[in-house]
Enzyme design. Sequence first.
Site, PDB file in Angstrom:
ATOM      1  N   LYS A 288       0.845  -1.205   0.000  1.00 43.89           N
ATOM      2  CA  LYS A 288       0.000   0.000   0.000  1.00 43.89           C
ATOM      3  C   LYS A 288       0.874   1.246   0.000  1.00 43.89           C
ATOM      4  O   LYS A 288       1.659   1.466   0.917  1.00 43.89           O
ATOM      5  CB  LYS A 288      -0.911  -0.008   1.227  1.00 43.89           C
ATOM      6  CG  LYS A 288      -1.749   1.263   1.391  1.00 43.89           C
ATOM      7  CD  LYS A 288      -2.543   1.215   2.685  1.00 43.89           C
ATOM      8  CE  LYS A 288      -3.255   2.533   2.963  1.00 43.89           C
ATOM      9  NZ  LYS A 288      -3.965   2.521   4.261  1.00 43.89           N
ATOM     10  N   ASP A 293      -2.895  10.442   3.466  1.00 43.16           N
ATOM     11  CA  ASP A 293      -4.294  10.056   3.601  1.00 43.16           C
ATOM     12  C   ASP A 293      -5.040  11.040   4.489  1.00 43.16           C
ATOM     13  O   ASP A 293      -4.922  11.014   5.703  1.00 43.16           O
ATOM     14  CB  ASP A 293      -4.393   8.645   4.195  1.00 43.16           C
ATOM     15  CG  ASP A 293      -5.833   8.171   4.291  1.00 43.16           C
ATOM     16  OD1 ASP A 293      -6.676   8.704   3.537  1.00 43.16           O
ATOM     17  OD2 ASP A 293      -6.111   7.271   5.096  1.00 43.16           O
ATOM     18  N   LYS A 300     -10.421  12.490   8.234  1.00 43.12           N
ATOM     19  CA  LYS A 300      -9.857  12.207   9.554  1.00 43.12           C
ATOM     20  C   LYS A 300      -9.939  13.493  10.373  1.00 43.12           C
ATOM     21  O   LYS A 300      -9.322  14.498  10.030  1.00 43.12           O
ATOM     22  CB  LYS A 300      -8.408  11.747   9.420  1.00 43.12           C
ATOM     23  CG  LYS A 300      -8.246  10.412   8.697  1.00 43.12           C
ATOM     24  CD  LYS A 300      -6.781  10.017   8.605  1.00 43.12           C
ATOM     25  CE  LYS A 300      -6.581   8.767   7.779  1.00 43.12           C
ATOM     26  NZ  LYS A 300      -7.182   7.571   8.371  1.00 43.12           N
ATOM     27  N   ASP A 371     -12.240   6.679   3.492  1.00 40.28           N
ATOM     28  CA  ASP A 371     -11.058   6.494   4.321  1.00 40.28           C
ATOM     29  C   ASP A 371     -10.613   5.027   4.353  1.00 40.28           C
ATOM     30  O   ASP A 371      -9.602   4.704   4.964  1.00 40.28           O
ATOM     31  CB  ASP A 371     -11.335   6.980   5.747  1.00 40.28           C
ATOM     32  CG  ASP A 371     -10.061   7.173   6.560  1.00 40.28           C
ATOM     33  OD1 ASP A 371      -8.979   7.340   5.945  1.00 40.28           O
ATOM     34  OD2 ASP A 371     -10.134   7.143   7.801  1.00 40.28           O
ATOM     35  N   GLU A 373      -9.329   3.498   1.835  1.00 41.86           N
ATOM     36  CA  GLU A 373      -8.779   3.632   0.476  1.00 41.86           C
ATOM     37  C   GLU A 373      -7.638   2.669   0.193  1.00 41.86           C
ATOM     38  O   GLU A 373      -7.357   2.348  -0.961  1.00 41.86           O
ATOM     39  CB  GLU A 373      -8.291   5.070   0.258  1.00 41.86           C
ATOM     40  CG  GLU A 373      -6.908   5.403   0.782  1.00 41.86           C
ATOM     41  CD  GLU A 373      -6.710   5.151   2.272  1.00 41.86           C
ATOM     42  OE1 GLU A 373      -5.611   4.702   2.651  1.00 41.86           O
ATOM     43  OE2 GLU A 373      -7.662   5.387   3.046  1.00 41.86           O
ATOM     44  N   ARG A 375      -7.295  -0.532   0.631  1.00 44.13           N
ATOM     45  CA  ARG A 375      -7.719  -1.762  -0.048  1.00 44.13           C
ATOM     46  C   ARG A 375      -8.122  -1.494  -1.497  1.00 44.13           C
ATOM     47  O   ARG A 375      -8.045  -2.382  -2.345  1.00 44.13           O
ATOM     48  CB  ARG A 375      -8.850  -2.417   0.735  1.00 44.13           C
ATOM     49  CG  ARG A 375     -10.128  -1.619   0.800  1.00 44.13           C
ATOM     50  CD  ARG A 375     -10.986  -2.012   1.996  1.00 44.13           C
ATOM     51  NE  ARG A 375     -10.346  -1.612   3.229  1.00 44.13           N
ATOM     52  CZ  ARG A 375     -10.872  -1.852   4.442  1.00 44.13           C
ATOM     53  NH1 ARG A 375     -12.027  -2.501   4.542  1.00 44.13           N
ATOM     54  NH2 ARG A 375     -10.255  -1.463   5.532  1.00 44.13           N
TER      55      ARG A 375
END
Length: 522
Positions: A288, A293, A300, A371, A373, A375
């Site tokens: 990943k 993020d 978040k 959130d 993301e 995967r």
Amino acid sequence: MTMKKNLVALMLSTALMGGYALSSEAQAQALFSDYVKTQHKFEHKHMDDVDVLVLLASESADGTIELPQMWDEQARSIIQQALKLEDFTGKQGQQVELLALPNFYAKRLWVVGIGDDLQRADAEKLGAGLASQLDEKTGSVVVHAKGLSDAQIAAAAHGMDLRNYRFDKYKSEPAERPDYTVHWHGNNGDAAAEAYQATQPLAHGVFVARDIINLPGSDGYPQAIAELAQTAVSNYDVKATVYTPEQVQELGMGSLYGVSAGSQHKSHLLVVEYQGGGDEAPIALVGKGNTFDTGGYNLKTSGSSIVRMQTDKAGAAATLGAVMALAGKDAAINVAAVLPLSHNLISGSATLPGDVLVAADGTRIEVVNTDAEGRLILADGIWYARDRLKARAIADIATLTGSKVGALGTDYAAVFSEHDELLAAMKTAGDETGELVWQLPLGPYDGIIDSWLADVQNVGSPGAQAGARFLQHFAKDTPWIHIDMAGNAYSTSAKGIHPAGGNGYGVRLLAEWVENYNAAAE
């Protein structure tokens, strides 16, 4: 150039300096020139006026510690009395320090216990512990290591290197780095030197991974990380391919592309392939690489959560470092790192909760939570490993779920697989490297990622299992194992072989796993 561009250029220059061929001590030392200044020597010769002398003592049932016969008798008597007063038996982790001994050739003496069964990870922690006590004022260190094998000495030196890494490129006045030389007095200097030399590619892989993890989000966007990685492997016998955002779309990777839809820095895919095993199908490592993020529209909201989200690319960094380590040691294996790189930001073009993305294998994904993301980008990375590389086995690694942290904390990574041989090789790798893993179940959790709107949705409960089941969908019948390393990638303070910051977790685990699995499959 702007300040940010200058800093990225500096990072690229750093990575370029790391390339090397494993052929001489001088080249090996040049490898670390921008990471650590400390050096290791393995020839056994007497030195006078040593700053620190370390005696590694094996555990003794009766508490009797053997001291070198050539030491002054008065000094030996004082040392033995001090050890007795401190109840020192040589147990692993014990240490006694003595200063200004009479008729002694060192300013300080450390007697350090190594126990009676020093494993590789223990030896690395031993070296790291010594490094943590030395400073920039230390000039020379002698380690009496007759009780260690050549491999244990090399592991201890390797541990010192890992602890002495610094990421200080953003400091206007970086602190001086330790610049001492360690003289290891073992049983076979040449053999220890050779064993230490073999640790160099692994250390370099960890260092580059740490650099990637630590690079802030505005500097470490997908294109910058792809270029940094390309430069880092430029002197290795590997093939590095970068797919631009346009090429990501042409490949049909709508799941990967959709995560960066709201950013000016669109998704990239980096593939690094090492071919050391002839024509056999490769083992693929998919990491990943969400370079920052925000959570997207599922923002978040905790400052403590979002401030370290540059670490969300730690999985990608681990796969790159592992391939570097294997290529650097000329491993007889075919292995590839697949790094889906994204930048999860908010704008008018960002993916919305409830949107449907189409992955490269045709799966339609309902994005219930923007959130979740990681995967989404891993899905297309796993597809690439399976469909384009024809991988014989796939391991994906990611800082994926808070649920994993709730279940296992940060001492273990969670692993999921239905393939016993992959699990066995991974557990052994974790025990060998000290990057421990614990298996969590994949099922029965039927229906946890079912979607009324599309084929699957990207969240479910329990959370860690939902992430694993989602990724399993894209691996299909290829032997596959998933590593959820949430919480493991960042050290809030220096501990063991890790300095503060991004620690390169997964590089050593994956490199060891690839060799374990490959050996078991032969």
